[in-house]
Design a protein around this motif. Structure first.
Motif, mmCIF file in Angstrom:
data_model
loop_
_atom_site.group_PDB
_atom_site.id
_atom_site.type_symbol
_atom_site.label_atom_id
_atom_site.label_comp_id
_atom_site.label_asym_id
_atom_site.label_seq_id
_atom_site.Cartn_x
_atom_site.Cartn_y
_atom_site.Cartn_z
ATOM 1 N N GLY A 44 49.171 77.573 22.992
ATOM 2 C CA GLY A 44 47.888 77.848 22.332
ATOM 3 C C GLY A 44 46.700 77.916 23.269
ATOM 4 O O GLY A 44 45.594 78.248 22.864
ATOM 5 N N VAL A 45 46.938 77.591 24.537
ATOM 6 C CA VAL A 45 45.867 77.529 25.539
ATOM 7 C C VAL A 45 45.726 78.890 26.239
ATOM 8 O O VAL A 45 46.721 79.577 26.446
ATOM 9 C CB VAL A 45 46.250 76.412 26.549
ATOM 10 N N SER A 46 44.513 79.282 26.604
ATOM 11 C CA SER A 46 44.318 80.600 27.232
ATOM 12 C C SER A 46 44.989 80.669 28.610
ATOM 13 O O SER A 46 45.353 79.646 29.188
ATOM 14 C CB SER A 46 42.831 80.895 27.400
ATOM 15 N N ARG A 47 45.111 81.886 29.112
ATOM 16 C CA ARG A 47 45.759 82.099 30.407
ATOM 17 C C ARG A 47 45.029 81.346 31.519
ATOM 18 O O ARG A 47 45.649 80.662 32.339
ATOM 19 C CB ARG A 47 45.797 83.593 30.724
ATOM 20 N N ALA A 48 43.687 81.435 31.523
ATOM 21 C CA ALA A 48 42.899 80.786 32.584
ATOM 22 C C ALA A 48 43.016 79.266 32.498
ATOM 23 O O ALA A 48 43.167 78.575 33.522
ATOM 24 C CB ALA A 48 41.444 81.218 32.477
ATOM 25 N N GLU A 49 42.997 78.742 31.274
ATOM 26 C CA GLU A 49 43.137 77.282 31.115
ATOM 27 C C GLU A 49 44.551 76.832 31.463
ATOM 28 O O GLU A 49 44.740 75.735 31.994
ATOM 29 C CB GLU A 49 42.783 76.874 29.679
ATOM 30 N N SER A 50 45.525 77.684 31.180
ATOM 31 C CA SER A 50 46.909 77.364 31.539
ATOM 32 C C SER A 50 47.022 77.217 33.055
ATOM 33 O O SER A 50 47.647 76.273 33.555
ATOM 34 C CB SER A 50 47.869 78.471 31.080
ATOM 35 N N LEU A 51 46.400 78.157 33.776
ATOM 36 C CA LEU A 51 46.453 78.093 35.244
ATOM 37 C C LEU A 51 45.834 76.784 35.738
ATOM 38 O O LEU A 51 46.388 76.130 36.631
ATOM 39 C CB LEU A 51 45.733 79.297 35.863
ATOM 40 N N LEU A 70 46.595 85.149 40.957
ATOM 41 C CA LEU A 70 47.749 84.401 40.432
ATOM 42 C C LEU A 70 47.962 84.688 38.949
ATOM 43 O O LEU A 70 49.094 84.831 38.486
ATOM 44 C CB LEU A 70 47.546 82.891 40.642
ATOM 45 N N MET A 71 46.855 84.813 38.210
ATOM 46 C CA MET A 71 46.983 85.112 36.776
ATOM 47 C C MET A 71 47.558 86.509 36.558
ATOM 48 O O MET A 71 48.351 86.732 35.656
ATOM 49 C CB MET A 71 45.621 84.991 36.079
ATOM 50 N N GLU A 72 47.152 87.430 37.431
ATOM 51 C CA GLU A 72 47.655 88.794 37.298
ATOM 52 C C GLU A 72 49.155 88.838 37.606
ATOM 53 O O GLU A 72 49.930 89.493 36.907
ATOM 54 C CB GLU A 72 46.875 89.735 38.224
ATOM 55 N N GLU A 73 49.521 88.091 38.661
ATOM 56 C CA GLU A 73 50.932 88.007 39.056
ATOM 57 C C GLU A 73 51.765 87.454 37.888
ATOM 58 O O GLU A 73 52.798 88.004 37.518
ATOM 59 C CB GLU A 73 50.998 87.038 40.242
ATOM 60 N N LYS A 74 51.274 86.373 37.296
ATOM 61 C CA LYS A 74 51.988 85.769 36.154
ATOM 62 C C LYS A 74 52.077 86.770 35.006
ATOM 63 O O LYS A 74 53.129 86.942 34.396
ATOM 64 C CB LYS A 74 51.284 84.490 35.703
ATOM 65 N N ASN A 75 50.954 87.421 34.706
ATOM 66 C CA ASN A 75 50.950 88.332 33.564
ATOM 67 C C ASN A 75 51.892 89.519 33.783
ATOM 68 O O ASN A 75 52.553 89.965 32.846
ATOM 69 C CB ASN A 75 49.530 88.827 33.266
ATOM 70 N N ASN A 76 51.970 90.003 35.028
ATOM 71 C CA ASN A 76 52.884 91.109 35.304
ATOM 72 C C ASN A 76 54.329 90.691 35.066
ATOM 73 O O ASN A 76 55.097 91.423 34.438
ATOM 74 C CB ASN A 76 52.705 91.626 36.736
ATOM 75 N N SER A 77 54.717 89.494 35.549
ATOM 76 C CA SER A 77 56.103 89.063 35.297
ATOM 77 C C SER A 77 56.315 88.816 33.814
ATOM 78 O O SER A 77 57.375 89.128 33.264
ATOM 79 C CB SER A 77 56.507 87.790 36.048
ATOM 80 N N TYR A 78 55.297 88.247 33.150
ATOM 81 C CA TYR A 78 55.419 87.974 31.705
ATOM 82 C C TYR A 78 55.638 89.271 30.926
ATOM 83 O O TYR A 78 56.512 89.365 30.073
ATOM 84 C CB TYR A 78 54.164 87.235 31.248
ATOM 85 N N SER A 112 45.520 85.068 17.460
ATOM 86 C CA SER A 112 46.239 84.601 18.655
ATOM 87 C C SER A 112 45.342 84.577 19.882
ATOM 88 O O SER A 112 44.508 85.470 20.051
ATOM 89 C CB SER A 112 47.417 85.550 18.928
ATOM 90 N N SER A 113 45.524 83.601 20.757
ATOM 91 C CA SER A 113 44.758 83.534 22.010
ATOM 92 C C SER A 113 45.233 84.567 23.023
ATOM 93 O O SER A 113 44.599 84.763 24.058
ATOM 94 C CB SER A 113 44.930 82.168 22.685
ATOM 95 N N SER A 114 46.366 85.196 22.750
ATOM 96 C CA SER A 114 46.975 86.070 23.753
ATOM 97 C C SER A 114 46.311 87.440 23.853
ATOM 98 O O SER A 114 45.982 88.062 22.851
ATOM 99 C CB SER A 114 48.456 86.262 23.422
ATOM 100 N N LYS A 115 46.197 87.901 25.092
ATOM 101 C CA LYS A 115 45.705 89.263 25.328
ATOM 102 C C LYS A 115 46.853 90.259 25.201
ATOM 103 O O LYS A 115 46.652 91.463 25.265
ATOM 104 C CB LYS A 115 45.083 89.357 26.726
ATOM 105 N N ASN A 116 48.072 89.744 25.065
ATOM 106 C CA ASN A 116 49.242 90.613 24.937
ATOM 107 C C ASN A 116 49.711 90.734 23.485
ATOM 108 O O ASN A 116 50.799 91.266 23.232
ATOM 109 C CB ASN A 116 50.394 90.054 25.781
ATOM 110 N N ALA A 117 48.913 90.251 22.535
ATOM 111 C CA ALA A 117 49.356 90.195 21.132
ATOM 112 C C ALA A 117 49.790 91.563 20.595
ATOM 113 O O ALA A 117 50.880 91.692 20.023
ATOM 114 C CB ALA A 117 48.263 89.598 20.259
#
Ligand code: BG6
Ligand code: MG
Length: 214
Positions: A44-51, A70-78, A112-117
């Motif tokens: 439930g936590v945003s990407r930036a807060e997760s990092l 790092l967030m972009e790297e994570k999002n690409n693999s996700y 949803s908190s997700s930008k990928n929803a």
């Protein structure tokens, strides 16, 4: 009660493992310890807060540019992992329940908190199942702030008192209550005292909606 607002990850689909694998890859590349227990704190936590939570285990400080990388790297693999999702990743129970709620006249939204929803909804063939999508792309504060649910209610043209939120995260239940909405806890949040209703299976929403099945 005229509308249901659903959290996505952990309620409609289960992307926890994908988040875990993608963050794990990033953490390993930085030599940062990361495990499933830490991953549970990212719900439930945003990407930036997760990092930031992951970086609690990092010795040193990183520039904003490095964090963005790092967030972009994570999002690409996700997103690579999300591409493996198909309509089979949504249970019949979820699909049928959404259909029955709609047939009974309820408006349905995603909150949803997700930008990928939208990408996820498209992958699993559920984009048309909702009247509105409020997600990480239209908010500036994430749960437990009520913004994502307030926006979902606005998109549907509903008052907060007419909306009920379905959530698996404690932060999501807090956000729903802060929005002045009723909250249903499922999964992890089915044990949370602040939830107005606590359910074990998705179909139980039909009883909450006053739809009787045999
Ligand atoms: C939430 C997940 O739905 O979305 C969180 O529960 C995640 O774990 C958040 O961090 C943001 O997701 P995304 O897809 O924008 O990185
Ligand atoms: Mg969730």
């Amino acid at each position: 009660m005229k509308a249901f607002i659903f959290d996505l990850d952990g309620v409609i689909v289960f992307t926890d493992q994908f988040h875990y694998q993608a963050w794990k890859k990033m953490a390993d590349s930085m030599g940062i310890y990361f495990d499933e227990t830490i991953n549970n704190r990212l719900r439930g936590v945003s990407r930036a807060e997760s990092l930031e939570i992951i970086l609690e285990r990092y010795d040193g400080t990183l520039s904003d540019a490095k964090k963005a990388e790092l967030m972009e790297e994570k999002n690409n693999s996700y997103r690579e992992l999300l591409k493996t999702m198909t309509p089979a990743d949504v249970t019949d129970a979820v699909r049928d329940t959404l259909k029955k709620l709609r047939e009974a006249g309820y408006k349905l939204a995603i909150g949803s908190s997700s930008k990928n929803a939208k990408f996820i909804l498209e992958r699993v063939g559920l984009l048309d199942a909702f009247d509105a999508v409020s997600d990480g792309t239209n908010i500036s504060r994430s749960k437990p702030d009520p913004e994502v649910f307030v926006k979902a209610g606005e998109f549907l043209g509903m008052e907060a008192s007419e909306c009920v939120v379905v959530e698996d995260a404690y932060a999501g239940i807090d956000a729903a209550k802060a929005a002045g909405m009723e909250a249903v806890g499922i999964g992890d949040a089915s044990g949370y005292a602040k939830a107005d209703y606590k359910i074990r299976s998705f179909e139980e929403l039909l009883a909450i909606a006053g739809i009787h099945t045999r």
